[in-house]
Design a protein around this motif. Sequence first.
Motif, PDB file in Angstrom:
ATOM      1  N   TYR A   1      -4.993   5.924  -4.902  1.00 15.72           N
ATOM      2  CA  TYR A   1      -4.470   5.227  -3.734  1.00 15.72           C
ATOM      3  C   TYR A   1      -3.006   4.858  -3.909  1.00 15.72           C
ATOM      4  N   SER A   2      -2.258   5.025  -2.836  1.00 17.90           N
ATOM      5  CA  SER A   2      -0.958   4.375  -2.754  1.00 17.90           C
ATOM      6  C   SER A   2      -1.194   2.944  -2.294  1.00 17.90           C
ATOM      7  N   ILE A   3      -0.383   2.046  -2.795  1.00 16.55           N
ATOM      8  CA  ILE A   3      -0.548   0.619  -2.517  1.00 16.55           C
ATOM      9  C   ILE A   3       0.699   0.077  -1.836  1.00 16.55           C
ATOM     10  N   GLY A   4       0.470  -0.700  -0.813  1.00 19.00           N
ATOM     11  CA  GLY A   4       1.571  -1.347  -0.116  1.00 19.00           C
ATOM     12  C   GLY A   4       1.457  -2.857  -0.174  1.00 19.00           C
ATOM     13  N   TRP A   5       2.593  -3.514  -0.226  1.00 14.52           N
ATOM     14  CA  TRP A   5       2.668  -4.966  -0.065  1.00 14.52           C
ATOM     15  C   TRP A   5       3.300  -5.222   1.307  1.00 14.52           C
ATOM     16  N   PHE A   6       2.660  -6.084   2.069  1.00  9.24           N
ATOM     17  CA  PHE A   6       3.126  -6.465   3.389  1.00  9.24           C
ATOM     18  C   PHE A   6       3.232  -7.982   3.451  1.00  9.24           C
ATOM     19  N   ARG A   7       3.990  -8.472   4.408  1.00  5.34           N
ATOM     20  CA  ARG A   7       4.067  -9.915   4.593  1.00  5.34           C
ATOM     21  C   ARG A   7       4.152 -10.251   6.070  1.00  5.34           C
TER      22      ARG A   7
END
Length: 124
Positions: free
Chosen positions: A32-38
Amino acid sequence: QLQLVESGGGLVQPGGSLRLSCAASGFTLDYYSIGWFRQAPGKEREGVSCISSSGGNTNYVDSVKGRFTISRDSAKNTVYLQMNSLKPEDTAIYYCAAVRVFSPCVFHYSYDYWGQGTQVTVSS
């Protein structure tokens, strides 16, 4: 049960640092590619940073370049977001998300799994 759990948020003064963790349970993050969002109050969610499954490709939103660093530890099945030189405008709930794409990592994918979020507050 497949889930992502964020941790490491808190209250920090401007200029301070925090390290967020995104731990997976029930599945391996290796594919998996992982993203951080806010998401800040009254604002739309935005992508902050992402990392490809191998770790060889990373992306950052312009506002955090040079201050935030994303990394991953396959042995711990965890992705990290090191946040330095924090500013009040970084205040938000931070979420991690996983998408079954090897590379590249981008923010506009339809992410498969989301964590519950962790609050980051930057204030004096």
